[in-house]
Write a protein that holds these residues in place. Structure first.
Motif, PDB file in Angstrom:
ATOM      1  N   PHE A 139     -41.367 -59.158 -64.333  1.00 51.20           N
ATOM      2  CA  PHE A 139     -41.955 -58.012 -63.638  1.00 51.20           C
ATOM      3  C   PHE A 139     -43.292 -58.332 -62.963  1.00 51.20           C
ATOM      4  O   PHE A 139     -43.708 -57.630 -62.036  1.00 51.20           O
ATOM      5  N   ALA A 140     -43.987 -59.359 -63.418  1.00 46.90           N
ATOM      6  CA  ALA A 140     -45.333 -59.643 -62.924  1.00 46.90           C
ATOM      7  C   ALA A 140     -45.317 -59.895 -61.420  1.00 46.90           C
ATOM      8  O   ALA A 140     -44.543 -60.727 -60.922  1.00 46.90           O
ATOM      9  N   ALA A 141     -46.160 -59.186 -60.705  1.00 47.36           N
ATOM     10  CA  ALA A 141     -46.234 -59.312 -59.244  1.00 47.36           C
ATOM     11  C   ALA A 141     -47.479 -58.586 -58.770  1.00 47.36           C
ATOM     12  O   ALA A 141     -48.022 -57.737 -59.489  1.00 47.36           O
ATOM     13  N   PRO A 142     -47.949 -58.881 -57.581  1.00 44.85           N
ATOM     14  CA  PRO A 142     -49.091 -58.135 -57.034  1.00 44.85           C
ATOM     15  C   PRO A 142     -48.727 -56.672 -56.797  1.00 44.85           C
ATOM     16  O   PRO A 142     -47.543 -56.320 -56.715  1.00 44.85           O
ATOM     17  N   VAL A 143     -49.730 -55.823 -56.686  1.00 47.42           N
ATOM     18  CA  VAL A 143     -49.496 -54.412 -56.356  1.00 47.42           C
ATOM     19  C   VAL A 143     -48.763 -54.334 -55.018  1.00 47.42           C
ATOM     20  O   VAL A 143     -49.168 -54.973 -54.038  1.00 47.42           O
ATOM     21  N   PRO A 144     -47.681 -53.555 -54.927  1.00 48.34           N
ATOM     22  CA  PRO A 144     -46.970 -53.432 -53.641  1.00 48.34           C
ATOM     23  C   PRO A 144     -47.890 -52.842 -52.564  1.00 48.34           C
ATOM     24  O   PRO A 144     -48.610 -51.882 -52.816  1.00 48.34           O
ATOM     25  N   GLU A 145     -47.834 -53.403 -51.400  1.00 46.60           N
ATOM     26  CA  GLU A 145     -48.684 -52.933 -50.300  1.00 46.60           C
ATOM     27  C   GLU A 145     -48.027 -51.822 -49.497  1.00 46.60           C
ATOM     28  O   GLU A 145     -48.715 -51.009 -48.886  1.00 46.60           O
ATOM     29  N   GLU A 146     -46.708 -51.759 -49.501  1.00 44.88           N
ATOM     30  CA  GLU A 146     -45.980 -50.780 -48.698  1.00 44.88           C
ATOM     31  C   GLU A 146     -45.014 -49.989 -49.579  1.00 44.88           C
ATOM     32  O   GLU A 146     -44.627 -50.454 -50.649  1.00 44.88           O
ATOM     33  N   PRO A 147     -44.620 -48.793 -49.132  1.00 43.66           N
ATOM     34  CA  PRO A 147     -43.631 -48.018 -49.893  1.00 43.66           C
ATOM     35  C   PRO A 147     -42.323 -48.791 -50.032  1.00 43.66           C
ATOM     36  O   PRO A 147     -41.951 -49.586 -49.159  1.00 43.66           O
ATOM     37  N   GLY A 148     -41.626 -48.525 -51.140  1.00 44.38           N
ATOM     38  CA  GLY A 148     -40.358 -49.200 -51.383  1.00 44.38           C
ATOM     39  C   GLY A 148     -39.184 -48.249 -51.290  1.00 44.38           C
ATOM     40  O   GLY A 148     -39.350 -47.023 -51.273  1.00 44.38           O
ATOM     41  N   ASP A 149     -37.998 -48.813 -51.268  1.00 42.58           N
ATOM     42  CA  ASP A 149     -36.773 -48.027 -51.227  1.00 42.58           C
ATOM     43  C   ASP A 149     -36.420 -47.570 -52.640  1.00 42.58           C
ATOM     44  O   ASP A 149     -36.308 -48.389 -53.565  1.00 42.58           O
ATOM     45  N   SER A 150     -36.223 -46.267 -52.834  1.00 44.51           N
ATOM     46  CA  SER A 150     -36.034 -45.706 -54.173  1.00 44.51           C
ATOM     47  C   SER A 150     -34.831 -46.302 -54.894  1.00 44.51           C
ATOM     48  O   SER A 150     -34.912 -46.690 -56.066  1.00 44.51           O
ATOM     49  N   ALA A 151     -33.698 -46.347 -54.222  1.00 44.07           N
ATOM     50  CA  ALA A 151     -32.488 -46.862 -54.866  1.00 44.07           C
ATOM     51  C   ALA A 151     -32.656 -48.322 -55.241  1.00 44.07           C
ATOM     52  O   ALA A 151     -32.242 -48.756 -56.329  1.00 44.07           O
ATOM     53  N   ALA A 152     -33.262 -49.101 -54.368  1.00 41.28           N
ATOM     54  CA  ALA A 152     -33.464 -50.524 -54.657  1.00 41.28           C
ATOM     55  C   ALA A 152     -34.419 -50.715 -55.834  1.00 41.28           C
ATOM     56  O   ALA A 152     -34.252 -51.635 -56.649  1.00 41.28           O
ATOM     57  N   ILE A 153     -35.405 -49.844 -55.937  1.00 43.01           N
ATOM     58  CA  ILE A 153     -36.372 -49.937 -57.044  1.00 43.01           C
ATOM     59  C   ILE A 153     -35.664 -49.699 -58.376  1.00 43.01           C
ATOM     60  O   ILE A 153     -35.893 -50.427 -59.354  1.00 43.01           O
ATOM     61  N   ILE A 154     -34.809 -48.694 -58.452  1.00 41.15           N
ATOM     62  CA  ILE A 154     -34.076 -48.419 -59.693  1.00 41.15           C
ATOM     63  C   ILE A 154     -33.129 -49.573 -60.019  1.00 41.15           C
ATOM     64  O   ILE A 154     -33.016 -49.987 -61.185  1.00 41.15           O
ATOM     65  N   ASP A 155     -32.471 -50.098 -59.032  1.00 39.02           N
ATOM     66  CA  ASP A 155     -31.584 -51.242 -59.273  1.00 39.02           C
ATOM     67  C   ASP A 155     -32.367 -52.425 -59.848  1.00 39.02           C
ATOM     68  O   ASP A 155     -31.917 -53.083 -60.790  1.00 39.02           O
ATOM     69  N   GLU A 156     -33.554 -52.676 -59.294  1.00 42.64           N
ATOM     70  CA  GLU A 156     -34.372 -53.775 -59.789  1.00 42.64           C
ATOM     71  C   GLU A 156     -34.856 -53.511 -61.206  1.00 42.64           C
ATOM     72  O   GLU A 156     -34.865 -54.407 -62.053  1.00 42.64           O
ATOM     73  N   LEU A 157     -35.267 -52.279 -61.467  1.00 38.05           N
ATOM     74  CA  LEU A 157     -35.730 -51.927 -62.803  1.00 38.05           C
ATOM     75  C   LEU A 157     -34.636 -52.162 -63.842  1.00 38.05           C
ATOM     76  O   LEU A 157     -34.876 -52.763 -64.898  1.00 38.05           O
ATOM     77  N   VAL A 158     -33.440 -51.692 -63.563  1.00 37.87           N
ATOM     78  CA  VAL A 158     -32.326 -51.876 -64.501  1.00 37.87           C
ATOM     79  C   VAL A 158     -32.032 -53.351 -64.700  1.00 37.87           C
ATOM     80  O   VAL A 158     -31.861 -53.832 -65.837  1.00 37.87           O
ATOM     81  N   ARG A 159     -31.995 -54.102 -63.621  1.00 41.08           N
ATOM     82  CA  ARG A 159     -31.656 -55.521 -63.708  1.00 41.08           C
ATOM     83  C   ARG A 159     -32.687 -56.314 -64.498  1.00 41.08           C
ATOM     84  O   ARG A 159     -32.333 -57.157 -65.338  1.00 41.08           O
ATOM     85  N   LEU A 160     -33.955 -56.031 -64.287  1.00 44.16           N
ATOM     86  CA  LEU A 160     -35.007 -56.812 -64.948  1.00 44.16           C
ATOM     87  C   LEU A 160     -35.298 -56.347 -66.375  1.00 44.16           C
ATOM     88  O   LEU A 160     -35.643 -57.152 -67.231  1.00 44.16           O
ATOM     89  N   ALA A 161     -35.183 -55.039 -66.621  1.00 40.98           N
ATOM     90  CA  ALA A 161     -35.556 -54.508 -67.932  1.00 40.98           C
ATOM     91  C   ALA A 161     -34.443 -54.612 -68.967  1.00 40.98           C
ATOM     92  O   ALA A 161     -34.718 -54.803 -70.159  1.00 40.98           O
ATOM     93  N   THR A 162     -33.205 -54.506 -68.537  1.00 41.43           N
ATOM     94  CA  THR A 162     -32.095 -54.449 -69.494  1.00 41.43           C
ATOM     95  C   THR A 162     -32.087 -55.601 -70.503  1.00 41.43           C
ATOM     96  O   THR A 162     -31.843 -55.361 -71.699  1.00 41.43           O
ATOM     97  N   PRO A 163     -32.382 -56.831 -70.116  1.00 44.65           N
ATOM     98  CA  PRO A 163     -32.370 -57.906 -71.127  1.00 44.65           C
ATOM     99  C   PRO A 163     -33.387 -57.700 -72.254  1.00 44.65           C
ATOM    100  O   PRO A 163     -33.239 -58.280 -73.332  1.00 44.65           O
ATOM    101  N   GLY A 164     -34.394 -56.872 -72.034  1.00 46.97           N
ATOM    102  CA  GLY A 164     -35.409 -56.646 -73.059  1.00 46.97           C
ATOM    103  C   GLY A 164     -35.320 -55.289 -73.730  1.00 46.97           C
ATOM    104  O   GLY A 164     -36.258 -54.878 -74.412  1.00 46.97           O
ATOM    105  N   ILE A 165     -34.220 -54.592 -73.557  1.00 45.31           N
ATOM    106  CA  ILE A 165     -34.048 -53.277 -74.177  1.00 45.31           C
ATOM    107  C   ILE A 165     -33.474 -53.457 -75.583  1.00 45.31           C
ATOM    108  O   ILE A 165     -32.339 -53.893 -75.757  1.00 45.31           O
ATOM    109  N   ARG A 166     -34.280 -53.140 -76.583  1.00 46.28           N
ATOM    110  CA  ARG A 166     -33.834 -53.216 -77.975  1.00 46.28           C
ATOM    111  C   ARG A 166     -32.800 -52.125 -78.241  1.00 46.28           C
ATOM    112  O   ARG A 166     -32.956 -50.995 -77.779  1.00 46.28           O
TER     113      ARG A 166
END
Length: 463
Positions: free
Chosen positions: A41-68
């Motif tokens: 997840f580590a990254a600089p603060v986003p400079e521009e608005p992001g796409d909502s659907a893409a953000i949720i897809d990324e969250l699920v993909r990156l977080a799921t391996p660490g969900i107890r």
């Protein structure tokens, strides 16, 4: 709302449903560690608005391996409920509706549903039906709220207004507490200026229950206003204090009796276990969780106080821009320390509606029976020993009667990922501590977990 926003909501719902479906039948639930997830997840603060659907897809993909797998059927690490799916769904709606539940005028539906849910909680726990209830984040804050009401009332009886004049110059308050009380109660005392180190700890028995003779002696030696803190469900043993003996003693001395019942208070809802909490209804305040044995989603607890006036004195928030609770005899913000908060009543109402009185009683009793069975099976394995008798839903075992072997076995169990257990210290020794607190846990899942523990123990022995 953009099409991408709508797609994000749907994607979140689909991912959540898929996770709950898959975790319920997963044979193993390995989890990536903190460093791995942080790096993803580590990254600089986003400079521009992001796409909502893409953000949720990324969250699920990156977080799921660490969900107890805390909602899985073989999670025993802490006293954590299953988060009933209907409660989760209601909680989604609470987030989508975006209601600030602190005010009747601002959120009439949230306030009304919360009031009904609070009445149901009092009924299920068989506590005074006219008690006031604050719906808070969990038992930690519930203890804090109840102890604030206790502080207010015991000082009021001496002629001191702590809300107006603070603690400077106030009569000292004696706090009696069991030697095996939970750490969060000490936190509440710290927040309230009563001091975590100023308490008088009272001796307990082998299950962490206050000894009546020691309690009587402590009361006799106490001067001035007194708050006595009792416990329903010791975190390691599940032991409940003998309320029917202790509460009358405390009241005869003029003490306020508070009960930390984060999970053990729910024995009140199961006829077969209610004898364990006999006399608890005579106390002055009670703290309990919804997200433990009631199975609501996280961020739900109940601060219950017999004296609604003391409760309101300690917590009420008023300002000219806050309208009165017209048409209601209950203003939600009167009983909690938050003015802005989520509408927790929707999920509580939905969960109780889904389980019903009989379902809650069956679940509590089943969890207790599974705990007894698991402890007995493990105790029968050479080298594994149950530490104390099982009275509720908690049990402890040691491996090889050795701290290092016990910790190594817990680590192996967590590495194998079939079931999750944690370690704890009891009477100066490390133990595997199990909490059977999920509606998803059946006897069969308990036996699968026992086999996983024994397998891990044999691996440790082989090394």
């Amino acid at each position: 709302m953009t099409p991408s926003d709508l797609a994000a909501l749907q994607a979140a719902a689909d991912a959540a449903a898929a996770y709950r479906r898959d975790i319920a039948v997963a044979e193993h639930t390995p989890v990536a560690d903190y460093r791995t997830i942080h790096a993803a997840f580590a990254a600089p603060v986003p400079e521009e608005p992001g796409d909502s659907a893409a953000i949720i897809d990324e969250l699920v993909r990156l977080a799921t391996p660490g969900i107890r797998a805390q909602t899985g059927p073989r999670f025993f690490g802490w006293v954590i409920g299953h988060s009933h799916p209907v409660g989760v769904a209601a909680d989604w709606l609470a987030s989508a509706w975006g209601q600030n539940a602190a005010n009747v005028t601002a959120a009439p539906a949230a306030a009304a549903v919360e009031a009904v849910a609070c009445d149901w909680v009092l009924d299920l726990l068989d506590l005074p039906r006219d008690a006031s209830v604050g719906v808070v984040t969990g038992a930690t804050v519930a203890n804090f709220v109840c102890l604030a009401a206790a502080r207010s009332e015991v000082l009021r009886r001496t002629g001191w207004d702590v809300e107006a004049d603070g603690l400077f110059g106030a009569p000292p308050v004696t706090v009696l507490i069991g030697a095996d009380a939970h750490a969060t109660v000490y936190s509440g005392l710290k927040y309230l200026g009563l001091g975590a180190r100023r308490v008088r700890e009272v001796a307990c028995d082998d299950l962490g229950r206050i000894l009546p003779d020691a309690f009587a002696a402590a009361l006799d030696e106490s001067d001035g206003p007194v708050i006595a803190i009792l416990q329903a469900g010791q975190i390691n043993t599940g032991g409940c204090d003998p309320f029917d003996a202790l509460v009358p003693m405390a009241h005869a001395r003029g003490a306020w009796v508070h009960v930390d019942g984060a999970f053990g208070l729910w024995a009140q809802a199961a006829p077969a276990r209610k004898h364990l909490t006999a006399g608890v209804e005579a106390a002055d305040s009670w703290a309990t969780d919804g997200h433990k044995w009631l199975q609501t989603p996280y961020d739900c607890g109940f601060a219950i106080v017999r004296d609604a006036g003391a409760h309101a004195r300690a917590m009420a928030i008023s300002a000219s821009y806050l309208p009165p609770a017209e048409g209601s005899d209950r203003d939600p913000s009167t009983y909690v320390p938050e003015l802005s908060r989520r509408a927790r009543g929707f999920a509580t109402w939905a969960t109780i509606k889904a389980l019903g009185r009989s379902g809650i009683a069956e679940m509590v009793e089943r969890n207790c029976a599974v705990a007894v069975h698991m402890a007995a099976c493990l105790d029968a394995e050479p080298g594994i020993a149950a530490v104390v008798p099982v009275t509720l839903n908690q049990f402890m075992v040691r491996f090889g009667d050795d701290d290092a072997l016990t910790l190594a076995t817990v680590e192996q169990i967590q590495r194998d990922g079939v079931a999750f257990f944690g370690a704890s210290q009891w009477r100066g020794q490390w133990v595997l501590r199990a909490s059977v607190c999920s509606m998803a846990t059946t006897m069969a899942e308990g036996e699968t977990s026992v086999a996983a523990v024994i397998d891990a123990w044999r691996k440790v022995q082989a090394r």
